[in-house]
Design an enzyme around this catalytic site. Sequence first.
Site, PDB file in Angstrom:
ATOM      1  N   GLY A 159       0.837  -1.197   0.000  1.00  0.00           N
ATOM      2  CA  GLY A 159       0.000   0.000   0.000  1.00  0.00           C
ATOM      3  C   GLY A 159       0.874   1.249   0.000  1.00  0.00           C
ATOM      4  O   GLY A 159       2.055   1.195  -0.371  1.00  0.00           O
ATOM      5  N   HIS A 175      -9.955  -7.437  11.276  1.00  0.00           N
ATOM      6  CA  HIS A 175      -9.043  -8.214  10.427  1.00  0.00           C
ATOM      7  C   HIS A 175      -9.730  -9.319   9.654  1.00  0.00           C
ATOM      8  O   HIS A 175      -9.118  -9.904   8.751  1.00  0.00           O
ATOM      9  CB  HIS A 175      -7.913  -8.796  11.283  1.00  0.00           C
ATOM     10  CG  HIS A 175      -6.981  -7.746  11.796  1.00  0.00           C
ATOM     11  ND1 HIS A 175      -7.191  -7.093  12.983  1.00  0.00           N
ATOM     12  CD2 HIS A 175      -5.862  -7.199  11.261  1.00  0.00           C
ATOM     13  CE1 HIS A 175      -6.228  -6.202  13.173  1.00  0.00           C
ATOM     14  NE2 HIS A 175      -5.409  -6.246  12.144  1.00  0.00           N
ATOM     15  N   ASP A 201      -8.097  -1.255   1.580  1.00  0.00           N
ATOM     16  CA  ASP A 201      -8.676   0.082   1.787  1.00  0.00           C
ATOM     17  C   ASP A 201      -9.016   0.794   0.476  1.00  0.00           C
ATOM     18  O   ASP A 201      -9.802   1.745   0.488  1.00  0.00           O
ATOM     19  CB  ASP A 201      -7.703   0.977   2.570  1.00  0.00           C
ATOM     20  CG  ASP A 201      -7.289   0.373   3.899  1.00  0.00           C
ATOM     21  OD1 ASP A 201      -8.021  -0.482   4.421  1.00  0.00           O
ATOM     22  OD2 ASP A 201      -6.218   0.762   4.408  1.00  0.00           O
ATOM     23  N   ARG A 212     -33.343  -4.110  16.880  1.00  0.00           N
ATOM     24  CA  ARG A 212     -32.141  -3.404  17.343  1.00  0.00           C
ATOM     25  C   ARG A 212     -31.543  -2.495  16.273  1.00  0.00           C
ATOM     26  O   ARG A 212     -31.782  -2.681  15.077  1.00  0.00           O
ATOM     27  CB  ARG A 212     -31.047  -4.428  17.683  1.00  0.00           C
ATOM     28  CG  ARG A 212     -31.252  -5.127  18.981  1.00  0.00           C
ATOM     29  CD  ARG A 212     -30.180  -6.192  19.165  1.00  0.00           C
ATOM     30  NE  ARG A 212     -30.348  -6.823  20.461  1.00  0.00           N
ATOM     31  CZ  ARG A 212     -29.827  -7.996  20.779  1.00  0.00           C
ATOM     32  NH1 ARG A 212     -29.141  -8.687  19.896  1.00  0.00           N
ATOM     33  NH2 ARG A 212     -30.014  -8.482  21.985  1.00  0.00           N
ATOM     34  N   THR A 254      -4.152  -3.145  -1.261  1.00  0.00           N
ATOM     35  CA  THR A 254      -4.745  -2.767   0.028  1.00  0.00           C
ATOM     36  C   THR A 254      -6.249  -3.022  -0.014  1.00  0.00           C
ATOM     37  O   THR A 254      -6.895  -2.744  -1.027  1.00  0.00           O
ATOM     38  CB  THR A 254      -4.500  -1.294   0.436  1.00  0.00           C
ATOM     39  OG1 THR A 254      -5.363  -0.974   1.536  1.00  0.00           O
ATOM     40  CG2 THR A 254      -4.769  -0.299  -0.666  1.00  0.00           C
ATOM     41  N   GLY A 300       2.478   2.862   2.237  1.00  0.00           N
ATOM     42  CA  GLY A 300       3.739   2.776   2.979  1.00  0.00           C
ATOM     43  C   GLY A 300       4.808   2.054   2.173  1.00  0.00           C
ATOM     44  O   GLY A 300       5.903   2.594   1.939  1.00  0.00           O
TER      45      GLY A 300
HETATM   46  O1  F6P Z   1      -4.384  -0.859   5.475  1.00  0.00           O
HETATM   47  C1  F6P Z   1      -5.071  -2.028   5.751  1.00  0.00           C
HETATM   48  C2  F6P Z   1      -5.586  -2.026   7.145  1.00  0.00           C
HETATM   49  O2  F6P Z   1      -6.249  -3.247   7.337  1.00  0.00           O
HETATM   50  C3  F6P Z   1      -6.447  -0.824   7.533  1.00  0.00           C
HETATM   51  O3  F6P Z   1      -7.756  -0.938   7.022  1.00  0.00           O
HETATM   52  C4  F6P Z   1      -6.347  -0.854   9.029  1.00  0.00           C
HETATM   53  O4  F6P Z   1      -6.527   0.432   9.595  1.00  0.00           O
HETATM   54  C5  F6P Z   1      -4.940  -1.316   9.252  1.00  0.00           C
HETATM   55  O5  F6P Z   1      -4.537  -1.994   8.094  1.00  0.00           O
HETATM   56  C6  F6P Z   1      -4.800  -2.229  10.440  1.00  0.00           C
HETATM   57  O6  F6P Z   1      -3.472  -2.574  10.597  1.00  0.00           O
HETATM   58  P1  F6P Z   1      -2.973  -3.583  11.727  1.00  0.00           P
HETATM   59  O7  F6P Z   1      -3.117  -4.957  11.183  1.00  0.00           O
HETATM   60  O8  F6P Z   1      -1.574  -3.203  11.935  1.00  0.00           O
HETATM   61  O9  F6P Z   1      -3.828  -3.376  12.923  1.00  0.00           O
END
Ligand code: F6P
Length: 374
Positions: free
Chosen positions: A124, A292, A149, A184, A147, A126
């Site tokens: 991604g 996750h 995201d 709910r 990613t 980074g």
């Molecule tokens: O960038 C992918 C991602 O899953 C984001 O959606 C989330 O904020 C981040 O990584 C979580 O990272 P980690 O696995 O370090 O908690």
Amino acid sequence: MAPPIRRIALSTGGGDAPGLNAVIRAATLAARNRGWDVVGIRDGFNGLLAPEEYDGNGVITLTRDAVRGIGHLGGTIIGTTNRGNPTAYPVQQPDGSWVEVDRTPEVLARFAEHGIDALVTIGGDGSLTIGNHLHQAGLRVIGVPKTIDNDLEQTTQTFGFATAVEFATECIDRLHSTAASHGRVLVVEVMGRYAGWIALAAGLAGGAHAILIPEVPYRLEPVVATIRQRAERGAKSSIVVVAEGAKPVDGELTIVGKSIGQAERLGGVGEKVAHQLSELTGREARTVVLGHLLRGGQPNAFDRQLGLRFGAAAIRALDEGLDGVMVALDPPTVNYVPLAAAVARMKTVPLDCDTMLTARDLGINFGDQMPHDV
Ligand code: F6P
């Protein structure tokens, strides 16, 4: 003319995403079919920077056997990390404190020692920023955008996003019946960091009644009014999808924490929203955090195919003598864009995109406008 290639390295960095193994398989086969040797660096760049942690095997040979039957598997067979940035590597000091050290010269020396002529960095923002830095420092680098995201510029889509959206949608589908049975409000928190792509796509596909995303700072009054309006119309339950990066108007992001060498971790906004909605509506509100789970599991057919296309395109790019580019989806094709342009800024949801307009036309509330009273 670019010097000939004999050996390349693959690296997967940052959070895992469905489709990584498809990229590794395609890149390995496409390279081997050109007579190139292929290695995988373990856990981002850690295999080069801390080989002692791998009994000296921080770089592994990717043979045809090694990539057989992996295209449909989640995760990455060479491992990944979000703590191994060579330009800001966390190093513990004798007094126990940590500092970030630039280890670029060392990492370049290790590439040379291993006889690696080029790097395919799969990651991604980074990892691609690191890749761009190494390219500027003299290494031949091709980037592959990964990613869940979907927040990378210059590519229509990243691999991993489609699978994450599919799974989130299935979860929302399942939550409808239990929300309805109990009357709910169910708040579903999804990942996405500072972009609302997953929340928007899964919320729309899953029939959410409100979606809160980072691009639209929210107030809860419009969401409460939407929930009340639904109740008046006979629907006792509501589904609210909240992106982990959503924040209230004049409020802050909800952050779990930040450790040295790592990006800040988001999470917890769903619980806050549920608590407040419960107080404001008098209805029971519960939170489900998908977290996750969105990164795990097998890639769907789209992400497998995109991963394979990206992996093979990365090798074609090297074969064509390209350097410092990222492969990018530009339907109906995959093309190459400058790595620097891809990492220059984050791709967030445009407020006027047709997916947003569609959601608003359907009456989905984003926490910025009161629902229509019709
Ligand atoms: O960038 C992918 C991602 O899953 C984001 O959606 C989330 O904020 C981040 O990584 C979580 O990272 P980690 O696995 O370090 O908690």
